[in-house]
Design a protein around this motif. Structure first.
Motif, mmCIF file in Angstrom:
data_model
loop_
_atom_site.group_PDB
_atom_site.id
_atom_site.type_symbol
_atom_site.label_atom_id
_atom_site.label_comp_id
_atom_site.label_asym_id
_atom_site.label_seq_id
_atom_site.Cartn_x
_atom_site.Cartn_y
_atom_site.Cartn_z
ATOM 1 N N LEU A 157 -8.688 -0.088 -8.456
ATOM 2 C CA LEU A 157 -9.541 1.085 -8.247
ATOM 3 C C LEU A 157 -9.616 1.425 -6.768
ATOM 4 O O LEU A 157 -9.925 0.578 -5.933
ATOM 5 C CB LEU A 157 -10.943 0.814 -8.804
ATOM 6 C CG LEU A 157 -11.921 1.994 -8.832
ATOM 7 C CD1 LEU A 157 -12.909 1.849 -9.988
ATOM 8 C CD2 LEU A 157 -12.685 2.137 -7.516
ATOM 9 N N CYS A 158 -9.315 2.675 -6.448
ATOM 10 C CA CYS A 158 -9.417 3.150 -5.070
ATOM 11 C C CYS A 158 -9.597 4.663 -5.090
ATOM 12 O O CYS A 158 -9.540 5.290 -6.148
ATOM 13 C CB CYS A 158 -8.193 2.751 -4.249
ATOM 14 S SG CYS A 158 -6.648 3.449 -4.859
ATOM 15 N N ARG A 159 -9.803 5.255 -3.924
ATOM 16 C CA ARG A 159 -10.095 6.690 -3.869
ATOM 17 C C ARG A 159 -8.881 7.547 -3.540
ATOM 18 O O ARG A 159 -8.912 8.759 -3.726
ATOM 19 C CB ARG A 159 -11.202 6.951 -2.841
ATOM 20 C CG ARG A 159 -12.549 6.415 -3.256
ATOM 21 C CD ARG A 159 -13.642 6.804 -2.293
ATOM 22 N NE ARG A 159 -13.425 6.245 -0.955
ATOM 23 C CZ ARG A 159 -14.238 6.464 0.064
ATOM 24 N NH1 ARG A 159 -15.291 7.244 -0.066
ATOM 25 N NH2 ARG A 159 -13.990 5.908 1.235
ATOM 26 N N ASN A 160 -7.801 6.941 -3.043
ATOM 27 C CA ASN A 160 -6.663 7.732 -2.596
ATOM 28 C C ASN A 160 -5.379 7.231 -3.250
ATOM 29 O O ASN A 160 -4.922 6.119 -2.968
ATOM 30 C CB ASN A 160 -6.547 7.668 -1.071
ATOM 31 C CG ASN A 160 -5.526 8.648 -0.519
ATOM 32 O OD1 ASN A 160 -4.353 8.598 -0.849
ATOM 33 N ND2 ASN A 160 -5.992 9.554 0.337
ATOM 34 N N ALA A 195 -2.503 4.116 -2.116
ATOM 35 C CA ALA A 195 -2.158 3.014 -3.007
ATOM 36 C C ALA A 195 -0.654 2.964 -3.277
ATOM 37 O O ALA A 195 -0.051 1.887 -3.289
ATOM 38 C CB ALA A 195 -2.926 3.141 -4.315
ATOM 39 N N LEU A 196 -0.052 4.122 -3.488
ATOM 40 C CA LEU A 196 1.388 4.164 -3.735
ATOM 41 C C LEU A 196 2.162 3.673 -2.523
ATOM 42 O O LEU A 196 3.163 2.957 -2.644
ATOM 43 C CB LEU A 196 1.815 5.585 -4.103
ATOM 44 C CG LEU A 196 1.252 6.159 -5.406
ATOM 45 C CD1 LEU A 196 1.716 7.596 -5.595
ATOM 46 C CD2 LEU A 196 1.654 5.309 -6.600
ATOM 47 N N ASP A 197 1.706 4.056 -1.333
ATOM 48 C CA ASP A 197 2.360 3.613 -0.105
ATOM 49 C C ASP A 197 2.210 2.101 0.083
ATOM 50 O O ASP A 197 3.137 1.423 0.538
ATOM 51 C CB ASP A 197 1.775 4.340 1.104
ATOM 52 C CG ASP A 197 2.122 5.817 1.126
ATOM 53 O OD1 ASP A 197 3.072 6.216 0.416
ATOM 54 O OD2 ASP A 197 1.440 6.576 1.837
ATOM 55 N N LYS A 198 1.037 1.576 -0.260
ATOM 56 C CA LYS A 198 0.762 0.160 -0.022
ATOM 57 C C LYS A 198 1.509 -0.745 -0.989
ATOM 58 O O LYS A 198 2.079 -1.766 -0.590
ATOM 59 C CB LYS A 198 -0.750 -0.103 -0.106
ATOM 60 C CG LYS A 198 -1.142 -1.562 0.160
ATOM 61 C CD LYS A 198 -2.632 -1.723 0.262
ATOM 62 C CE LYS A 198 -3.190 -1.133 1.549
ATOM 63 N NZ LYS A 198 -2.799 -1.926 2.751
ATOM 64 N N PHE A 199 1.513 -0.387 -2.265
ATOM 65 C CA PHE A 199 2.079 -1.286 -3.268
ATOM 66 C C PHE A 199 3.476 -0.872 -3.736
ATOM 67 O O PHE A 199 4.111 -1.605 -4.497
ATOM 68 C CB PHE A 199 1.130 -1.391 -4.469
ATOM 69 C CG PHE A 199 -0.209 -1.971 -4.104
ATOM 70 C CD1 PHE A 199 -0.329 -3.305 -3.761
ATOM 71 C CD2 PHE A 199 -1.338 -1.166 -4.071
ATOM 72 C CE1 PHE A 199 -1.554 -3.829 -3.409
ATOM 73 C CE2 PHE A 199 -2.572 -1.685 -3.732
ATOM 74 C CZ PHE A 199 -2.682 -3.032 -3.390
ATOM 75 N N GLY A 200 3.949 0.282 -3.268
ATOM 76 C CA GLY A 200 5.328 0.671 -3.515
ATOM 77 C C GLY A 200 5.718 0.647 -4.980
ATOM 78 O O GLY A 200 4.978 1.104 -5.848
ATOM 79 N N HIS A 224 -2.256 -0.604 -13.116
ATOM 80 C CA HIS A 224 -2.978 0.601 -13.524
ATOM 81 C C HIS A 224 -3.849 1.084 -12.365
ATOM 82 O O HIS A 224 -4.805 0.411 -11.962
ATOM 83 C CB HIS A 224 -3.854 0.315 -14.737
ATOM 84 C CG HIS A 224 -3.139 -0.410 -15.843
ATOM 85 N ND1 HIS A 224 -2.375 0.250 -16.779
ATOM 86 C CD2 HIS A 224 -3.042 -1.735 -16.127
ATOM 87 C CE1 HIS A 224 -1.847 -0.632 -17.621
ATOM 88 N NE2 HIS A 224 -2.243 -1.845 -17.246
ATOM 89 N N LEU A 225 -3.504 2.248 -11.833
ATOM 90 C CA LEU A 225 -4.277 2.831 -10.738
ATOM 91 C C LEU A 225 -5.453 3.627 -11.293
ATOM 92 O O LEU A 225 -5.279 4.490 -12.165
ATOM 93 C CB LEU A 225 -3.393 3.757 -9.900
ATOM 94 C CG LEU A 225 -2.692 3.162 -8.681
ATOM 95 C CD1 LEU A 225 -1.865 4.238 -7.992
ATOM 96 C CD2 LEU A 225 -3.683 2.548 -7.722
#
Length: 349
Positions: free
Chosen positions: A62-65, A69-74, A83-84
């Motif tokens: 769970l996050c706001r952006n 998240a996509l950049d961090k976890f690729g 699951h984002l």
């Protein structure tokens, strides 16, 4: 995985005998603040368990952006087990299916926010904690872990601080937005455990650092030192450097977090610190600069930023880790080792 140091850490963590990792097999875990330093490191460990040990953990991040998240976890954010959940943790959280564990780590912790957005600091620690505890109650979770802070101790004239100690915090000081809201978050955990039997446990991290620090957005002084070394810049301090703080490398901290989540006592709180890693800010600057003598970096002083709210406590007492030691935990990394690994994680992949 994509970072050499993080992968090495995860492989080593898996070999730690004090963690019953098998309890995480085929479970579902919600982690809030997924892009933050502490939660993202735990997520990388869960990814490791899936990718290298076939644990089949359903990771709900769970996050706001979404883009962050996509950049961090690729590519791992595209996996079937990942699951984002893009939402604000202060809003009601609902989801289908079982949920075994919740780790609530969403919380702005940088001192720059204490002066510019104190309401935004308070709400995840209070409303966010309430929302996640309600979800834990609804899903009858096996475990719930809340990230509090050593700041809840306030001003204490004591050499060794134990978990039952509590010092002075002025609720009319805007800087208290962090410590006071963390205190209330802890009390909510205790209340839900007492009234609803939620298996809520609390950790109080000291100053923690490691490979998942966001050097672009983390304005804490030790993150700045790491950034300075990477950029081959002199280390800049915005205080006199006399304040003494206790630090802990993320490997040791994560070991404690998983231990408390899986085997800590519900309704209890645990200090997470390395008592051997207490140092002044000036001393830390000199130590970090000295890790790369070939770069010939110096320590310089600068005026405070207008939004910088310095902790008035110059000397920080030592945190007792007796309760964690009774669970079998002991920190392993020295300051030199920890900061060297942290810097190397940004220099190499």
């Amino acid at each position: 995985m994509t970072n050499k140091i993080i992968l090495e850490d995860c492989k080593s963590l898996f070999k730690e005998p004090i963690i019953p990792w098998s309890r995480l097999q085929n479970t579902s875990i919600l982690i809030t603040g997924a892009c933050g330093m502490l939660p993202s490191y735990l997520i990388w460990m869960l990814i490791y368990l899936n990718e290298y040990q076939d644990y089949q953990i359903q990771i709900k991040a769970l996050c706001r952006n979404r883009q962050t998240a996509l950049d961090k976890f690729g590519k791992y954010s595209q996996k079937e087990y990942f699951h984002l959940l893009i939402r604000d943790v202060t809003e009601e959280i609902s989801m289908e299916g079982d949920l075994d564990y919740i780790i609530h780590g969403a919380s702005p912790s940088g001192s720059q926010y204490f002066g510019t957005n104190p309401v935004g600091v308070i709400m995840p620690n209070v409303l966010g904690t309430r929302q996640t505890l309600e979800l834990a109650r609804e899903k009858n979770c096996r475990g719930y872990l809340y990230f509090s802070s050593g700041e809840i101790y306030g001003k204490l004239e004591k050499e060794i601080i134990e978990e039952e100690d509590c010092g002075y915090l002025n609720p009319m000081d805007v800087r208290s937005c962090y410590g006071e809201s963390k205190r209330l978050g802890e009390n909510l955990c205790k209340a839900y455990n007492h009234q609803h039997q939620v298996a809520a446990k609390v950790v109080r991290p000291c100053h923690t650092y490691g490979p998942t620090m966001d050097l672009e957005r983390d304005f804490r002084v030790f993150a700045g030192f790491v950034s300075n070394v990477i950029r081959r810049e002199d280390l800049v301090m915005k205080s006199d450097g006399l304040g003494v703080r206790t630090f802990c490398y993320l490997y040791d901290a994560a070991l404690a977090y998983f231990k408390v989540l899986l085997e800590g006592k519900p309704g209890e709180v645990y200090n997470v610190a390395n008592p051997e890693c207490q140092i002044s800010i000036r001393g830390l600057a000199e130590l970090v600069a000295g890790l790369y003598p070939e770069r010939n970096l110096k320590v310089r002083y600068a005026n405070h930023d207008t939004v910088y709210l310095e902790d008035p406590n110059k000397r920080q007492s030592r945190f007792s880790i007796k309760k964690l030691e009774e669970l079998g935990w002991n920190p392993q990394y020295t300051l030199e080792q920890g900061f060297k690994r942290t810097i190397e994680s940004f220099l190499t992949t």
